[in-house]
Design an enzyme around this catalytic site. Structure first.
Site, PDB file in Angstrom:
ATOM      1  CG  ASP A  43      -2.041   0.966   1.141  1.00 20.20           C
ATOM      2  OD1 ASP A  43      -2.289   1.506   0.040  1.00 20.20           O
ATOM      3  OD2 ASP A  43      -2.694   1.214   2.182  1.00 20.20           O
ATOM      4  CG  ASN A  77       2.067   1.419  -5.103  1.00 21.18           C
ATOM      5  OD1 ASN A  77       2.925   1.209  -4.263  1.00 21.18           O
ATOM      6  ND2 ASN A  77       1.573   0.458  -5.865  1.00 21.18           N
ATOM      7  CG  ASN A 134      -7.400  -2.513  -6.067  1.00 18.77           C
ATOM      8  OD1 ASN A 134      -6.474  -3.311  -5.917  1.00 18.77           O
ATOM      9  ND2 ASN A 134      -7.635  -1.555  -5.168  1.00 18.77           N
ATOM     10  CD1 TRP A 135     -12.726  -5.612  -9.837  1.00 18.67           C
ATOM     11  CD2 TRP A 135     -12.197  -4.870 -11.874  1.00 18.67           C
ATOM     12  NE1 TRP A 135     -12.173  -6.669 -10.542  1.00 18.67           N
ATOM     13  CE2 TRP A 135     -11.845  -6.237 -11.797  1.00 18.67           C
ATOM     14  CE3 TRP A 135     -11.947  -4.190 -13.068  1.00 18.67           C
ATOM     15  CZ2 TRP A 135     -11.269  -6.927 -12.862  1.00 18.67           C
ATOM     16  CZ3 TRP A 135     -11.380  -4.890 -14.133  1.00 18.67           C
ATOM     17  CH2 TRP A 135     -11.046  -6.234 -14.018  1.00 18.67           C
ATOM     18  NE  ARG A 178      -2.960  -1.604   4.522  1.00 24.30           N
ATOM     19  CZ  ARG A 178      -4.167  -1.695   4.036  1.00 24.30           C
ATOM     20  NH1 ARG A 178      -4.982  -2.626   4.485  1.00 24.30           N
ATOM     21  NH2 ARG A 178      -4.609  -0.868   3.121  1.00 24.30           N
TER      22      ARG A 178
HETATM   23  C1  FPP Z   1      -1.903   0.195  -3.318  1.00 21.40           C
HETATM   24  O1  FPP Z   1      -1.429   1.504  -3.420  1.00 21.40           O
HETATM   25  C2  FPP Z   1      -1.400  -0.640  -4.374  1.00 21.40           C
HETATM   26  C3  FPP Z   1      -2.164  -1.220  -5.355  1.00 21.40           C
HETATM   27  C4  FPP Z   1      -3.611  -1.059  -5.450  1.00 21.40           C
HETATM   28  C5  FPP Z   1      -1.590  -2.031  -6.401  1.00 21.40           C
HETATM   29  C6  FPP Z   1      -0.372  -2.826  -6.084  1.00 21.40           C
HETATM   30  C7  FPP Z   1       0.406  -2.901  -7.314  1.00 21.40           C
HETATM   31  C8  FPP Z   1       1.731  -2.805  -7.428  1.00 21.40           C
HETATM   32  C9  FPP Z   1       2.670  -2.763  -6.314  1.00 21.40           C
HETATM   33  C10 FPP Z   1       2.301  -2.691  -8.765  1.00 21.40           C
HETATM   34  C11 FPP Z   1       2.850  -3.817  -9.421  1.00 21.40           C
HETATM   35  C12 FPP Z   1       2.606  -5.178  -8.915  1.00 21.40           C
HETATM   36  C13 FPP Z   1       3.070  -6.220  -9.573  1.00 21.40           C
HETATM   37  C14 FPP Z   1       2.878  -7.579  -9.043  1.00 21.40           C
HETATM   38  C15 FPP Z   1       3.778  -6.046 -10.829  1.00 21.40           C
HETATM   39  P1  FPP Z   1      -2.484   2.684  -3.534  1.00 21.40           P
HETATM   40  O2  FPP Z   1      -2.625   3.046  -4.953  1.00 21.40           O
HETATM   41  O3  FPP Z   1      -3.770   2.290  -2.862  1.00 21.40           O
HETATM   42  O4  FPP Z   1      -1.772   3.810  -2.724  1.00 21.40           O
HETATM   43  P2  FPP Z   1      -2.459   5.004  -1.918  1.00 21.40           P
HETATM   44  O5  FPP Z   1      -3.288   4.393  -0.821  1.00 21.40           O
HETATM   45  O6  FPP Z   1      -1.295   5.757  -1.388  1.00 21.40           O
HETATM   46  O7  FPP Z   1      -3.268   5.778  -2.906  1.00 21.40           O
END
Ligand code: FPP
Length: 245
Positions: free
Chosen positions: A23, A25, A72-73, A192
């Site tokens: 989590d 990104n 996530n959809w 996490r």
């Molecule tokens: C959560 O961060 C992450 C995800 C929904 C996707 C996880 C995907 C990856 C790490 C990318 C690649 C994975 C592989 C296996 C190639 P968020 O977007 O919810 O972050 P935020 O809460 O800070 O907005």
């Protein structure tokens, strides 16, 4: 060679099954003045470093990563497409590395809604690595723990209707046996990132007795040293599985 000192860990007390809710990104991207998709791309690099260290440590037999949840959809079409494109790119770029490292890859989740081409890449990579024995990397894609338990219940009803299972014989094992990846059940450590104190519908059945480590680090900044820290924290815990100490 790894940039961390693996001798800091007790090799006999490593968690056999580690799962990670990757989590942060989006927040990482925002912090760095970048688009959210750049955050996911940076997150894919963390997948590489964490897989490498788990493999190097030897005692970790299974690593399960939450790549795309059934929830996530609800993100924008652009972000959903970018996440699937990234997954496809990851499979193409990584499959030979994983194979050379003797790592088996498996996917868990529902297949509905996923593009045929991506499904074919997922199945091909599972097939190519199916005899690998050093470690298994489970990627949760279109995964939700409640859906997984619902699907297991449906499988139980099917088996009862076909006369291969009796109602009186249903026990915890009957459910475990019908989860998406029945051979990898118990979780020893759930990590996490990004400081959120939630399970987000991830492996709820399997984590019943798991230790949980939450770190404030955003996933793209989570590399080998941060994983070492989580493993040291795990080794400092006393696990009693509900028994008295
Ligand atoms: C959560 O961060 C992450 C995800 C929904 C996707 C996880 C995907 C990856 C790490 C990318 C690649 C994975 C592989 C296996 C190639 P968020 O977007 O919810 O972050 P935020 O809460 O800070 O907005």
């Amino acid at each position: 060679m790894s940039e961390v000192n693996v001798t800091e860990l007790d090799p006999d007390r490593l968690p056999e099954h580690v799962a990670i809710i990757m989590d942060g990104n989006g927040r990482w991207a925002k912090q760095n003045g970048l688009n959210r998709v750049r955050g996911h791309e940076a997150g894919a690099k963390s997948v590489r470093s964490v897989t490498e260290l788990c493999r190097e440590l030897g005692g970790i037999k299974t690593l399960s990563l939450y790549a795309f949840s059934t929830e996530n959809w609800r993100r924008s079409n652009a972000e959903v497409s970018a996440l699937f494109a990234l997954l496809s790119k990851y499979i193409k770029l990584e499959i030979n590395n994983l194979h050379n490292e003797n790592i088996r890859i498996k996917f868990m989740g529902r297949t509905d809604g996923l593009a045929k081409a991506l499904l074919a890449e997922m199945r091909d990579s599972e097939e190519k690595t199916k005899h690998n024995t050093a470690m298994t990397l489970n990627l949760a894609v279109n995964y939700g723990s409640r859906s997984e338990i619902v699907d297991a219940c449906k499988a139980i009803v099917d088996d009862i209707e076909q006369g291969v299972l009796a109602k009186g014989d249903i026990d915890e094992q009957s459910i475990s046996d019908r989860l998406y990846l029945p051979e990898t059940q118990e979780l020893d450590l759930l990590i996490r990132t990004s400081g959120e104190l939630r399970l987000s519908n991830f492996m709820l059945w399997q984590l019943s007795y798991s230790e949980i480590v939450v770190t404030d680090t955003y996933w793209p900044d989570f590399h080998k040293p941060q994983l070492m820290e989580a493993l040291r924290e795990y080794q400092s815990r006393k696990r009693n599985f509900g028994a008295r100490t």
